[in-house]
Write an enzyme that holds these catalytic residues in place. Structure first.
Site, PDB file in Angstrom:
ATOM      1  N   HIS A   1       4.606   0.414 -12.200  1.00  0.00           N
ATOM      2  CA  HIS A   1       4.618   1.481 -11.635  1.00  0.00           C
ATOM      3  C   HIS A   1       4.414   2.804 -12.365  1.00  0.00           C
ATOM      4  O   HIS A   1       4.161   3.771 -12.223  1.00  0.00           O
ATOM      5  CB  HIS A   1       5.262   1.468 -10.393  1.00  0.00           C
ATOM      6  CG  HIS A   1       4.780   2.121  -9.550  1.00  0.00           C
ATOM      7  ND1 HIS A   1       3.677   2.052  -8.633  1.00  0.00           N
ATOM      8  CD2 HIS A   1       5.588   3.721  -8.717  1.00  0.00           C
ATOM      9  CE1 HIS A   1       3.353   3.038  -7.342  1.00  0.00           C
ATOM     10  NE2 HIS A   1       4.224   4.098  -7.716  1.00  0.00           N
TER      11      HIS A   1
ATOM     12  N   SER B   1      -0.227   6.155  -7.491  1.00  0.00           N
ATOM     13  CA  SER B   1       1.083   6.566  -6.261  1.00  0.00           C
ATOM     14  C   SER B   1       0.550   7.296  -4.577  1.00  0.00           C
ATOM     15  O   SER B   1      -0.193   7.135  -4.370  1.00  0.00           O
ATOM     16  CB  SER B   1       2.120   6.770  -6.439  1.00  0.00           C
ATOM     17  OG  SER B   1       3.106   5.816  -6.480  1.00  0.00           O
TER      18      SER B   1
ATOM     19  N   ASP C   1       4.841  -4.263  -9.933  1.00  0.00           N
ATOM     20  CA  ASP C   1       4.619  -3.008  -9.873  1.00  0.00           C
ATOM     21  C   ASP C   1       5.771  -3.274  -8.092  1.00  0.00           C
ATOM     22  O   ASP C   1       5.366  -3.468  -7.276  1.00  0.00           O
ATOM     23  CB  ASP C   1       3.760  -2.517  -8.936  1.00  0.00           C
ATOM     24  CG  ASP C   1       3.807  -1.032  -8.331  1.00  0.00           C
ATOM     25  OD1 ASP C   1       4.290  -0.148  -7.789  1.00  0.00           O
ATOM     26  OD2 ASP C   1       2.633  -0.037  -8.499  1.00  0.00           O
TER      27      ASP C   1
END
Lengths: 296, 296
Positions: free
Chosen positions: A274, A159, A237
């Protein structure tokens, strides 16, 4: 235990746990790059590090994380032990700088350093994660005499940490890193709300300044040296669906810059979200990817 | 999403993440065994569960943990996916029973149910983790129509959860479980401070009552049926060194009861501590051990 490095910095061993035949050790030191604050990192040393220097893979975590999340949840240690590779887990921001508003938001300030060197005077003394990771930690490893081969270094992250890994790799002029990979990276932050907020806050020049060093899509579009990049992202996600990650932009820019599938591989993973459940699923793949270059 | 089971219990799907080709799903329901409180568990279903019922391995976590620790840090999902085995991660106590003093200590009350059915009236309405795990959750899985083969069940755990796994396995009269394993289990709690405190609090009959059902060393010494048990503990485990675990007592009792290395294997792991870094190192071994029996 205190280890005084050659530069006079004291590297404190905070804790140590045996894992997969090696050791996961937490270290702390006073970081010049972060304005004299205490900084921590976790270093996994595989068993073979007791005989010879080993390659190292830097792991950069995402928003709200510390140096612990990847070490505890990433599923990296087992594959790294098998490959004989060290992993260095950094923190995500300075801690306790005491800047007004620093702790107000989860996506800016503490836990959200965005792996840049701040130029806004309000943050410039402490928020220098780029220098901390690219220059300071390697120097600390070297001067402390840890068994790390600093000619064999790669970098990856999740991320915000995927953003950090890609940008640090692509902006490095000296071929400091052999390969880069990312799980669900913020791939084009100048065009995403998280990145826009971060750059407006940390950088005096805002988006224009970010384009030079802190946007992976911008960087790859101007790049011409050979690269080794692997990216995975999940179609379920929520941040991908909200337009925070934009991996397609990076992918397209790489293709337009002439990089093929062998140099820049972007994989869409059906149904993954995610979380670290996604990261841990593809952890072994990423370790093997980097091992190709670190052990070449 | 609410699934109304045949018994009328509503099983609520709280969240779901894809992992290793399967799914990790958190469920919540009103638990009769825990006095009507909400209870949560995580269920990992491997990809093959979409075609046929799969065996299930129950994981019981240690003091202060929830149903999340093992799922996030245990390194179990990858090996379970490869073997085609489901893993069910339970909580460690009822939550929010509202009993005076319940939240005062980290090693008693909330997060420390010790996998028993309390007989002290103060706790007897809510602290019934044995029934919750052995009877209630299997019933819920069955009535909700989840793809679990309840004729193929094994159980394992860490620390207090290792105690829970060994005792639930050995006290089960109906051969409900095919095998049991434990990481750093509290192996002889009637002779250890944690166990003595728990039994004095939860059980009207204290230690004497605990001897009947809740002490693995006592249970194995009176056992004669064939068993399949694997235990690992680390020599650098601070709780081992403090005499909380006493795996040697269990080992000796098993040998005196006539169980050989093929039936009860206790392994001392040099240099490992009590953390999930230890657990994750030997996770794959334990999954393979159980797969031998679950897939037989």
């Amino acid at each position: 235990m205190l280890v005084t490095t050659m530069s006079g910095t004291e590297l404190e061993k905070v804790s140590s746990s045996k894992a997969f035949g090696g050791d996961l050790v937490k270290y702390r030191f006073k970081s010049a790059a972060l304005g004299g604050l205490d900084a921590s990192f976790n270093l996994f040393l595989p068993a073979n590090a007791s005989n010879a220097k080993v390659p190292v893979l830097f792991y950069l975590a995402g928003l709200t994380c510390t140096e612990d999340n990847g070490a505890q949840k990433g599923n990296f240690l087992g594959p790294a032990a098998k490959e004989g590779i060290a992993i260095l887990f950094t923190d995500t921001s300075p801690r306790g700088a005491g800047i007004e508003g620093e702790d107000d938001d989860w996506d800016f300030g503490t836990g959200a350093g965005f792996y840049l060197d701040a130029t806004n005077p309000k943050y410039a003394r402490h928020y220098n994660m780029r220098t901390h990771i690219q220059l300071e930690i390697p120097q600390i490893l070297e001067t402390a005499g840890l068994p790390i081969d600093l000619t064999r270094v790669s970098i990856f992250g999740h991320s915000m940490g995927g953003h950090g890994a890609l940008c640090t790799y692509l902006a490095s002029k000296s071929r400091q890193y052999r390969s880069a990979s990312a799980f669900a990276p913020i791939s084009n932050p100048i065009n995403a709300p998280w990145g826009q907020k971060a750059f407006a806050g940390y950088l005096q020049g805002g988006i224009d300044e970010a384009k030079e060093q802190y946007d992976a899509t911008e960087l790859i579009s101007r790049h011409s040296d050979p690269v080794h990049i692997l990216i995975d992202y999940g179609t379920s996600d929520g941040f991908y669906k909200a337009g925070q990650l934009l991996p397609e932009n990076f992918h397209n820019a790489a293709r337009q810059a002439g990089y093929d599938e062998m140099q820049v591989r972007v994989r869409e993973q059906e149904g993954y979200d995610h979380s670290y459940f996604f990261v841990s699923t593809f952890a072994e793949d990423h370790i093997h990817f980097h091992a190709n270059f670190l052990k070449a």
